[in-house]
Design an enzyme around this catalytic site. Sequence first.
Site, PDB file in Angstrom:
ATOM      1  N   GLY A  32      -7.425   8.212   7.641  1.00 13.92           N
ATOM      2  CA  GLY A  32      -7.642   8.296   8.980  1.00 13.92           C
ATOM      3  C   GLY A  32      -8.800   8.484   9.368  1.00 13.92           C
ATOM      4  O   GLY A  32      -9.960   8.397   8.896  1.00 13.92           O
TER       5      GLY A  32
ATOM      6  N   HIS B  38      -9.490   4.536  -1.925  1.00 18.23           N
ATOM      7  CA  HIS B  38      -8.887   4.951  -0.518  1.00 18.23           C
ATOM      8  C   HIS B  38      -9.696   5.821   0.566  1.00 18.23           C
ATOM      9  O   HIS B  38     -10.561   6.040   0.268  1.00 18.23           O
ATOM     10  CB  HIS B  38      -7.198   5.595  -0.858  1.00 18.23           C
ATOM     11  CG  HIS B  38      -6.164   4.768  -1.592  1.00 18.23           C
ATOM     12  ND1 HIS B  38      -5.192   4.400  -0.680  1.00 18.23           N
ATOM     13  CD2 HIS B  38      -6.426   4.226  -2.890  1.00 18.23           C
ATOM     14  CE1 HIS B  38      -4.493   3.683  -1.778  1.00 18.23           C
ATOM     15  NE2 HIS B  38      -5.252   3.516  -2.882  1.00 18.23           N
TER      16      HIS B  38
ATOM     17  N   THR C 287      -8.375   2.382   8.977  1.00 18.09           N
ATOM     18  CA  THR C 287      -8.586   2.808  10.394  1.00 18.09           C
ATOM     19  C   THR C 287      -9.910   2.426  11.249  1.00 18.09           C
ATOM     20  O   THR C 287      -9.924   2.193  12.401  1.00 18.09           O
ATOM     21  CB  THR C 287      -9.131   4.323  10.077  1.00 18.09           C
ATOM     22  OG1 THR C 287      -8.292   4.900   9.510  1.00 18.09           O
ATOM     23  CG2 THR C 287      -9.643   5.212  11.298  1.00 18.09           C
TER      24      THR C 287
ATOM     25  N   GLU D 220      -1.911   6.018  -8.362  1.00 23.20           N
ATOM     26  CA  GLU D 220      -3.011   6.993  -7.993  1.00 23.20           C
ATOM     27  C   GLU D 220      -2.784   8.218  -8.762  1.00 23.20           C
ATOM     28  O   GLU D 220      -1.681   8.911  -8.986  1.00 23.20           O
ATOM     29  CB  GLU D 220      -2.488   7.243  -6.354  1.00 23.20           C
ATOM     30  CG  GLU D 220      -3.558   8.246  -5.743  1.00 23.20           C
ATOM     31  CD  GLU D 220      -3.425   8.355  -4.372  1.00 23.20           C
ATOM     32  OE1 GLU D 220      -3.611   7.232  -3.668  1.00 23.20           O
ATOM     33  OE2 GLU D 220      -3.695   9.538  -3.734  1.00 23.20           O
TER      34      GLU D 220
ATOM     35  N   ASP E 178       2.539   5.086  -5.415  1.00 23.83           N
ATOM     36  CA  ASP E 178       1.758   6.215  -5.031  1.00 23.83           C
ATOM     37  C   ASP E 178       2.569   7.485  -5.577  1.00 23.83           C
ATOM     38  O   ASP E 178       3.209   8.038  -5.016  1.00 23.83           O
ATOM     39  CB  ASP E 178       1.493   6.440  -3.671  1.00 23.83           C
ATOM     40  CG  ASP E 178       0.542   7.639  -3.392  1.00 23.83           C
ATOM     41  OD1 ASP E 178       0.212   8.281  -4.461  1.00 23.83           O
ATOM     42  OD2 ASP E 178       0.047   7.871  -2.366  1.00 23.83           O
TER      43      ASP E 178
ATOM     44  N   ASP F 241       0.967  -1.262   0.133  1.00 22.07           N
ATOM     45  CA  ASP F 241       0.219   0.010  -0.211  1.00 22.07           C
ATOM     46  C   ASP F 241       1.027   1.192   0.055  1.00 22.07           C
ATOM     47  O   ASP F 241       1.920   1.347   0.728  1.00 22.07           O
ATOM     48  CB  ASP F 241      -0.631  -0.068   1.149  1.00 22.07           C
ATOM     49  CG  ASP F 241      -1.956   0.899   1.172  1.00 22.07           C
ATOM     50  OD1 ASP F 241      -2.509   1.286   0.221  1.00 22.07           O
ATOM     51  OD2 ASP F 241      -2.456   1.592   2.289  1.00 22.07           O
ATOM     52  N   HIS F 242       0.652   2.363  -0.848  1.00 21.31           N
ATOM     53  CA  HIS F 242       1.207   3.252  -0.898  1.00 21.31           C
ATOM     54  C   HIS F 242       2.794   3.505  -1.073  1.00 21.31           C
ATOM     55  O   HIS F 242       3.638   3.791  -0.123  1.00 21.31           O
ATOM     56  CB  HIS F 242       0.875   4.445   0.185  1.00 21.31           C
ATOM     57  CG  HIS F 242      -0.362   4.822   0.274  1.00 21.31           C
ATOM     58  ND1 HIS F 242      -0.913   5.869  -0.672  1.00 21.31           N
ATOM     59  CD2 HIS F 242      -1.639   4.381   0.802  1.00 21.31           C
ATOM     60  CE1 HIS F 242      -2.256   6.067  -0.469  1.00 21.31           C
ATOM     61  NE2 HIS F 242      -2.759   5.020   0.541  1.00 21.31           N
TER      62      HIS F 242
ATOM     63  N   SER G 110     -11.373   4.700   2.854  1.00 19.55           N
ATOM     64  CA  SER G 110     -12.887   4.451   3.016  1.00 19.55           C
ATOM     65  C   SER G 110     -13.331   3.800   4.055  1.00 19.55           C
ATOM     66  O   SER G 110     -14.307   3.145   4.321  1.00 19.55           O
ATOM     67  CB  SER G 110     -12.932   3.371   1.570  1.00 19.55           C
ATOM     68  OG  SER G 110     -12.715   3.700   0.604  1.00 19.55           O
ATOM     69  N   SER G 111     -12.649   4.020   5.171  1.00 19.66           N
ATOM     70  CA  SER G 111     -13.151   3.429   6.658  1.00 19.66           C
ATOM     71  C   SER G 111     -14.598   4.348   6.848  1.00 19.66           C
ATOM     72  O   SER G 111     -14.897   5.571   6.602  1.00 19.66           O
ATOM     73  CB  SER G 111     -12.194   3.793   7.911  1.00 19.66           C
ATOM     74  OG  SER G 111     -11.128   2.690   7.760  1.00 19.66           O
TER      75      SER G 111
HETATM   76  P1  13P Z   1      -8.774   4.599   6.065  1.00 21.18           P
HETATM   77  O1  13P Z   1      -7.846   5.414   6.995  1.00 21.18           O
HETATM   78  O2  13P Z   1     -10.153   5.464   5.656  1.00 21.18           O
HETATM   79  O3  13P Z   1      -9.132   3.280   6.564  1.00 21.18           O
HETATM   80  O4  13P Z   1      -7.963   4.199   4.816  1.00 21.18           O
HETATM   81  C1  13P Z   1      -7.003   3.342   4.539  1.00 21.18           C
HETATM   82  C2  13P Z   1      -6.250   3.395   3.019  1.00 21.18           C
HETATM   83  O5  13P Z   1      -6.619   4.085   2.246  1.00 21.18           O
HETATM   84  C3  13P Z   1      -5.134   2.819   3.092  1.00 21.18           C
HETATM   85  O6  13P Z   1      -4.638   2.953   1.946  1.00 21.18           O
HETATM   86  O1  G3H Z   2      -3.022   4.641   3.703  1.00 27.05           O
HETATM   87  C1  G3H Z   2      -2.389   4.520   4.625  1.00 27.05           C
HETATM   88  C2  G3H Z   2      -2.949   3.299   5.635  1.00 27.05           C
HETATM   89  O2  G3H Z   2      -3.823   3.518   6.418  1.00 27.05           O
HETATM   90  C3  G3H Z   2      -1.681   2.806   6.397  1.00 27.05           C
HETATM   91  O3  G3H Z   2      -1.163   3.704   7.391  1.00 27.05           O
HETATM   92  O4  G3H Z   2       1.222   4.103   6.901  1.00 27.05           O
HETATM   93  O5  G3H Z   2       0.109   4.115   9.158  1.00 27.05           O
HETATM   94  O6  G3H Z   2       0.225   2.103   8.417  1.00 27.05           O
HETATM   95  P1  G3H Z   2       0.201   3.403   7.965  1.00 27.05           P
HETATM   96 ZN    ZN Z   3      -4.688   4.790   1.229  1.00 30.36          ZN
END
Ligand code: 13P
Ligand code: G3H
Ligand code: ZN
Length: 346
Positions: free
Chosen positions: A193, A232, A278, A142, A105, A83-84, A234-235
């Site tokens: 977040g 992204h 999140t 992205e 990213d 991720d990222h 999407s919590s």
């Molecule tokens: P949230 O912080 O909304 O859960 O997003 C997570 C995310 O996009 C990880 O790449």
């Molecule tokens: O998009 C970011 C994710 O929520 C991951 O977060 O870098 O704190 O592990 P982190």
């Molecule tokens: Zn993300």
Amino acid sequence: MPLVPMRQILDEAAKGGYGVGAFNVNNMEQIQAIMEAAHETNSPAIIQASRGALKYSKMVYLRNLIQAALEEYPEIPVAMHLDHGNSVETCKQAIALDFTSVMIDGSLAEDGKTINSYEANVAITKTVVELAHPLGITVEGELGALGGIEDGQGANLGADELAAHLTDPAQAEEFVAETGLDALAVAVGTSHGAYKGARRDPETGQIMPPRLAMDRIREIHNRMPNCHMVMHGSSSVPQELVGIINKYGGKMPDTAGVAIEDIREGIKHGVCKVNVDTDSRLAITGAIRKVLSESPEKFDPREYLGPAREAAYEVYKARMIAFGQAGHAGDYECVTIEDMKKVYAG
Ligand code: 13P
Ligand code: G3H
Ligand code: ZN
């Protein structure tokens, strides 16, 4: 079964008209909870790790925990995704750890904070596609920038800046054609977040979910019906989870996440991957606080990590059902990374 290329999981999701939750993990409990939820709901699974997660887990531990998960539930298709990723080097590291998918990213510079130019984004994304596809590895890129900041990663945009950095559908079409990527993360008003915006209901004064630019998702889908979009940030930041944290000594301010109905609307229009981190953090923290507050004499980590795992499981299960991936684990024969090498070679 071995890890599955994420591309296949997304192709199948697009065919079936459902979304797949991509859940961030840092430890054994989260991986076990995702697998338990996938098994229970018969769902394909995407497990993802950020750079921060790789560092925290000292790289090789996550890889081996996921191998254990595959052994426990061989019938579940699982992709392991970076991720990222912030640089070509980070993507290479993930591939060396057997990840079947990487995100570069390029919307941000290597520092993970500064907004990149379009040209720089195309260049780095293309470089990663050129190195990953011959190895059978899926690539997510992205375009546009999200708000919020997690673990030092993110542009931390305010509301006006967020609006100025939404994904432009015409540019998205160019970006996909120029880079050849497999999945496109779009900026449509979500943020990383727990704090996703400051919209308040004028009558009640309560924080409201962010307003998403659904028209952009629809337009991108109209222009590129075969493009797999990723949402992204999407919590949903459920009130009850924030409530548990605060009831047991936490001090989280009033907040709201992305409405599940908005995610489902996105899924109808080309969103195949939905990133959620999140919500699992909230569930875990609330469960741990509850045990330690109600039973301050307890000191065996299993007595609070067990309930934390259970609380995360409930979140994953609910999202798998809401996104529509439930019931689809057995729909298809899984391809291998070797098969994907041939697909990409044409
Ligand atoms: P949230 O912080 O909304 O859960 O997003 C997570 C995310 O996009 C990880 O790449
Ligand atoms: O998009 C970011 C994710 O929520 C991951 O977060 O870098 O704190 O592990 P982190
Ligand atoms: Zn993300």
